[in-house]
Design a protein around this motif. Structure first.
Motif, PDB file in Angstrom:
ATOM      1  N   MET A   1       0.828  -0.984   0.108  1.00 29.49           N
ATOM      2  CA  MET A   1       0.040  -0.037   0.042  1.00 29.49           C
ATOM      3  C   MET A   1       0.811   1.222  -0.102  1.00 29.49           C
ATOM      4  O   MET A   1       1.851   1.323   0.863  1.00 29.49           O
ATOM      5  N   TYR A   2       0.637   2.156  -0.986  1.00 30.12           N
ATOM      6  CA  TYR A   2       1.271   3.381  -0.939  1.00 30.12           C
ATOM      7  C   TYR A   2       1.069   4.225   0.296  1.00 30.12           C
ATOM      8  O   TYR A   2      -0.297   4.694   0.444  1.00 30.12           O
ATOM      9  N   ILE A   3       1.928   4.628   1.030  1.00 29.62           N
ATOM     10  CA  ILE A   3       1.855   5.565   2.362  1.00 29.62           C
ATOM     11  C   ILE A   3       2.598   6.680   2.389  1.00 29.62           C
ATOM     12  O   ILE A   3       3.767   6.546   2.739  1.00 29.62           O
ATOM     13  N   PRO A   4       1.983   7.749   2.079  1.00 31.13           N
ATOM     14  CA  PRO A   4       2.974   8.980   2.269  1.00 31.13           C
ATOM     15  C   PRO A   4       3.386   9.206   3.683  1.00 31.13           C
ATOM     16  O   PRO A   4       2.610   8.803   4.794  1.00 31.13           O
ATOM     17  N   LYS A   5       4.274   9.869   4.000  1.00 33.37           N
ATOM     18  CA  LYS A   5       4.849   9.706   5.462  1.00 33.37           C
ATOM     19  C   LYS A   5       3.919  10.226   6.443  1.00 33.37           C
ATOM     20  O   LYS A   5       3.583   9.942   7.429  1.00 33.37           O
ATOM     21  N   ASP A   6       3.271  11.504   5.787  1.00 33.60           N
ATOM     22  CA  ASP A   6       2.202  12.079   6.641  1.00 33.60           C
ATOM     23  C   ASP A   6       0.789  11.368   7.063  1.00 33.60           C
ATOM     24  O   ASP A   6       0.212  11.430   8.054  1.00 33.60           O
ATOM     25  N   PHE A   7       0.868  10.387   6.371  1.00 31.01           N
ATOM     26  CA  PHE A   7      -0.344   9.389   6.551  1.00 31.01           C
ATOM     27  C   PHE A   7       0.051   7.999   6.993  1.00 31.01           C
ATOM     28  O   PHE A   7      -1.019   7.132   7.336  1.00 31.01           O
ATOM     29  N   GLN A   8       1.078   8.081   7.285  1.00 34.71           N
ATOM     30  CA  GLN A   8       1.306   6.682   8.158  1.00 34.71           C
ATOM     31  C   GLN A   8       0.831   6.395   9.573  1.00 34.71           C
ATOM     32  O   GLN A   8       0.597   7.441  10.097  1.00 34.71           O
TER      33      GLN A   8
ATOM     34  N   GLU B   1       0.901  -2.882   8.190  1.00 33.36           N
ATOM     35  CA  GLU B   1       0.996  -1.362   7.994  1.00 33.36           C
ATOM     36  C   GLU B   1      -0.324  -0.552   7.861  1.00 33.36           C
ATOM     37  O   GLU B   1      -1.415  -1.590   7.473  1.00 33.36           O
ATOM     38  N   GLY B   2      -0.332   0.542   8.093  1.00 34.68           N
ATOM     39  CA  GLY B   2      -1.751   1.228   8.129  1.00 34.68           C
ATOM     40  C   GLY B   2      -1.730   2.621   7.626  1.00 34.68           C
ATOM     41  O   GLY B   2      -0.670   3.385   7.780  1.00 34.68           O
ATOM     42  N   LYS B   3      -2.889   3.074   6.898  1.00 37.92           N
ATOM     43  CA  LYS B   3      -2.735   4.295   6.522  1.00 37.92           C
ATOM     44  C   LYS B   3      -4.036   5.322   7.015  1.00 37.92           C
ATOM     45  O   LYS B   3      -5.134   4.519   6.934  1.00 37.92           O
ATOM     46  N   GLN B   4      -3.862   6.530   7.283  1.00 42.45           N
ATOM     47  CA  GLN B   4      -5.092   7.280   7.895  1.00 42.45           C
ATOM     48  C   GLN B   4      -4.823   8.709   6.847  1.00 42.45           C
ATOM     49  O   GLN B   4      -3.925   9.478   7.226  1.00 42.45           O
ATOM     50  N   LYS B   5      -5.738   8.817   6.003  1.00 40.35           N
ATOM     51  CA  LYS B   5      -5.735  10.050   5.182  1.00 40.35           C
ATOM     52  C   LYS B   5      -6.528  10.815   5.642  1.00 40.35           C
ATOM     53  O   LYS B   5      -7.792  10.721   5.612  1.00 40.35           O
ATOM     54  N   LEU B   6      -6.356  11.970   6.455  1.00 40.49           N
ATOM     55  CA  LEU B   6      -7.236  12.894   7.224  1.00 40.49           C
ATOM     56  C   LEU B   6      -6.893  14.274   6.838  1.00 40.49           C
ATOM     57  O   LEU B   6      -6.816  15.139   7.794  1.00 40.49           O
TER      58      LEU B   6
ATOM     59  N   PHE C   1      -9.906   8.510   4.677  1.00 34.14           N
ATOM     60  CA  PHE C   1     -10.187   6.859   4.964  1.00 34.14           C
ATOM     61  C   PHE C   1      -8.916   6.660   5.929  1.00 34.14           C
ATOM     62  O   PHE C   1      -7.919   7.251   5.984  1.00 34.14           O
ATOM     63  N   THR C   2      -9.404   5.292   6.551  1.00 34.45           N
ATOM     64  CA  THR C   2      -8.205   4.743   7.153  1.00 34.45           C
ATOM     65  C   THR C   2      -8.285   3.227   6.723  1.00 34.45           C
ATOM     66  O   THR C   2      -9.371   2.680   6.309  1.00 34.45           O
TER      67      THR C   2
END
Length: 201
Positions: free
Chosen positions: A1-8, A159-164, A95-96
């Motif tokens: 999953m593509y996760i930019p640093k800010d969204f980790q 791994e997890g992504k939270q795009k907020l 999303f998360t």
């Protein structure tokens, strides 16, 4: 999953997200290409495994000893550019999500199987429910067990992504939160809450 640093997503929140949103998509490879099953998975107490079961006819049970991918989707919602203070903006989606990779192994220990089934019922049945799996006829339960394939997934990567909207200014994020608070949907309310908590951190 593509996760930019800010969204980790932090590890603690990853585990919390799995426990709060346990209905997952389990993906694996087969002779006919990729296959997927939608099912609930529980995190083991030591956070090293995911526990669940297939219906016996499900061909995905052939993924034993192979790497699988489990996708857990948390709250998500549309973010309108009309909520921003400028017209130089485009729509997006907050999303998360959590991705877990691991090795799938079939469980044949009767005690572990029973424990996993009880844990599933206890996790999802309301605390004031009259239903108690321990009270169900034993022969009936044993008959149903013949129709499932219990398994454990030994976690190898998580791994997890939270795009907020972390890539936007605090002022703009507050505008988004205010607008989400006005909407009736549960997803919108949940994302607003997560965004609010993220601003405080």
């Amino acid at each position: 999953m593509y996760i930019p640093k800010d969204f980790q997503m932090e590890t603690e929140f990853i585990y919390q997200s799995i426990e709060e949103y346990p209905f997952s998509v389990l993906v694996s490879g087969s002779e006919n290409g990729l296959v997927a099953t939608h099912l609930p998975l529980l995190l083991s107490d030591d956070k090293q495994k995911l526990v669940g079961h297939f219906a016996k006819p499900n061909p995905q049970k052939e993924s034993v000893s192979k790497e699988v991918l489990c996708i857990f989707s948390g709250p998500h919602c549309y973010i309108s550019p009309s909520w921003y203070e400028t017209e130089r903006a485009v729509p997006t989606w907050n999303f998360t999500a959590v991705h877990v990779k691991g090795i799938l192994n079939i469980v044949d220990d009767p005690e572990k199987i029973q424990k996993s089934l009880v844990a599933l019922v206890q996790r999802f049945e309301s605390k004031d429910s009259k239903y108690q799996i321990e009270s169900v006829d034993t022969n009936y339960i044993e008959g149903l067990k013949k129709g499932i394939v219990p398994f454990e997934i030994q976690i190898t990567h998580i791994e997890g992504k939270q795009k907020l909207s972390q890539n936007h200014s605090v002022e703009r994020r507050n505008l988004v939160i205010s607008n989400l608070d006005l909407l009736p949907g549960e997803n919108e309310k949940a994302i607003a809450s997560l965004m609010r908590k993220n601003l405080i951190q």
